[in-house]
Design a protein around this motif. Structure first.
Motif, PDB file in Angstrom:
ATOM      1  N   ARG A 165       0.837  -1.200   0.000  1.00 40.46           N
ATOM      2  CA  ARG A 165       0.000   0.000   0.000  1.00 40.46           C
ATOM      3  C   ARG A 165       0.870   1.249   0.000  1.00 40.46           C
ATOM      4  O   ARG A 165       1.434   1.624   1.016  1.00 40.46           O
ATOM      5  N   MET A 166       0.966   1.863  -1.187  1.00 38.03           N
ATOM      6  CA  MET A 166       1.736   3.092  -1.341  1.00 38.03           C
ATOM      7  C   MET A 166       0.947   4.044  -2.219  1.00 38.03           C
ATOM      8  O   MET A 166       0.162   3.595  -3.059  1.00 38.03           O
ATOM      9  N   PRO A 167       1.162   5.337  -2.041  1.00 43.09           N
ATOM     10  CA  PRO A 167       0.526   6.291  -2.958  1.00 43.09           C
ATOM     11  C   PRO A 167       1.021   6.054  -4.384  1.00 43.09           C
ATOM     12  O   PRO A 167       2.144   5.606  -4.584  1.00 43.09           O
ATOM     13  N   GLY A 168       0.176   6.313  -5.341  1.00 38.10           N
ATOM     14  CA  GLY A 168       0.561   6.061  -6.728  1.00 38.10           C
ATOM     15  C   GLY A 168       0.447   4.579  -7.016  1.00 38.10           C
ATOM     16  O   GLY A 168      -0.540   3.931  -6.684  1.00 38.10           O
ATOM     17  N   MET A 169       1.489   4.012  -7.589  1.00 36.93           N
ATOM     18  CA  MET A 169       1.492   2.599  -7.936  1.00 36.93           C
ATOM     19  C   MET A 169       1.587   1.739  -6.670  1.00 36.93           C
ATOM     20  O   MET A 169       2.421   1.992  -5.807  1.00 36.93           O
ATOM     21  N   ASP A 170       0.744   0.714  -6.579  1.00 32.88           N
ATOM     22  CA  ASP A 170       0.818  -0.176  -5.418  1.00 32.88           C
ATOM     23  C   ASP A 170       1.846  -1.272  -5.657  1.00 32.88           C
ATOM     24  O   ASP A 170       2.379  -1.450  -6.757  1.00 32.88           O
ATOM     25  N   GLY A 171       2.140  -2.016  -4.598  1.00 36.68           N
ATOM     26  CA  GLY A 171       3.175  -3.036  -4.666  1.00 36.68           C
ATOM     27  C   GLY A 171       2.864  -4.174  -5.615  1.00 36.68           C
ATOM     28  O   GLY A 171       3.757  -4.673  -6.300  1.00 36.68           O
ATOM     29  N   LEU A 172       1.611  -4.616  -5.664  1.00 30.47           N
ATOM     30  CA  LEU A 172       1.267  -5.713  -6.581  1.00 30.47           C
ATOM     31  C   LEU A 172       1.468  -5.306  -8.034  1.00 30.47           C
ATOM     32  O   LEU A 172       1.941  -6.103  -8.849  1.00 30.47           O
ATOM     33  N   THR A 173       1.129  -4.074  -8.353  1.00 27.72           N
ATOM     34  CA  THR A 173       1.356  -3.575  -9.713  1.00 27.72           C
ATOM     35  C   THR A 173       2.847  -3.515 -10.013  1.00 27.72           C
ATOM     36  O   THR A 173       3.289  -3.920 -11.097  1.00 27.72           O
TER      37      THR A 173
END
Length: 129
Positions: free
Chosen positions: A53-61
């Motif tokens: 869970r991060m702003p912008g692109m998430d970790g799974l992406t």
């Protein structure tokens, strides 16, 4: 061993860096998935730690982008480090291409155990960039 930690929270990065220092590993920090992908383009890492869970692109992406590469870096080992406790999250992460999943707060022994499992798999015929 050089590890890239993609995590937007500075305190979480600091805690993990202190753990990796104990093991003699070096850690490069990225405060966003986009920055992490740029750093991966420019450098070689033995392993990636990726928050979800991060702003912008998430970790799974971000993991999807890494696994879609056409070079050797597509196979870099990835450990997801997340505070998300959804029931099927571990399966989602592994299906996306993560090698291990750790839940925050991360304990040093859990981190080292996960890293050890990855290194052992590599010794049995896998590869580490």
């Amino acid at each position: 061993m050089n590890v890239l930690f993609i995590e937007d929270d500075r305190m979480n990065r600091r805690v993990v860096k202190d753990m990796l220092d104990v093991a003699g590993a070096t850690m490069t920090e990225a405060d966003s998935a986009e920055e992490g992908l740029r750093l991966l383009d420019q450098n070689d890492y033995a392993m990636l730690l990726v928050d979800l869970r991060m702003p912008g692109m998430d970790g799974l992406t971000a993991i999807g982008h890494i696994r879609a590469r056409t070079d050797a870096k597509a196979g870099v080992p990835i450990i997801v480090v997340t505070a998300d406790a959804a029931l099927d999250l571990r399966d989602q992460c592994l299906a996306a291409g993560a090698d291990e999943v750790l839940f925050k707060p991360v304990a040093m022994d859990a981190l080292f155990d996960a890293m050890g499992r990855i290194l052992a798999r590599a010794a049995d015929g896998g590869t580490i960039v």
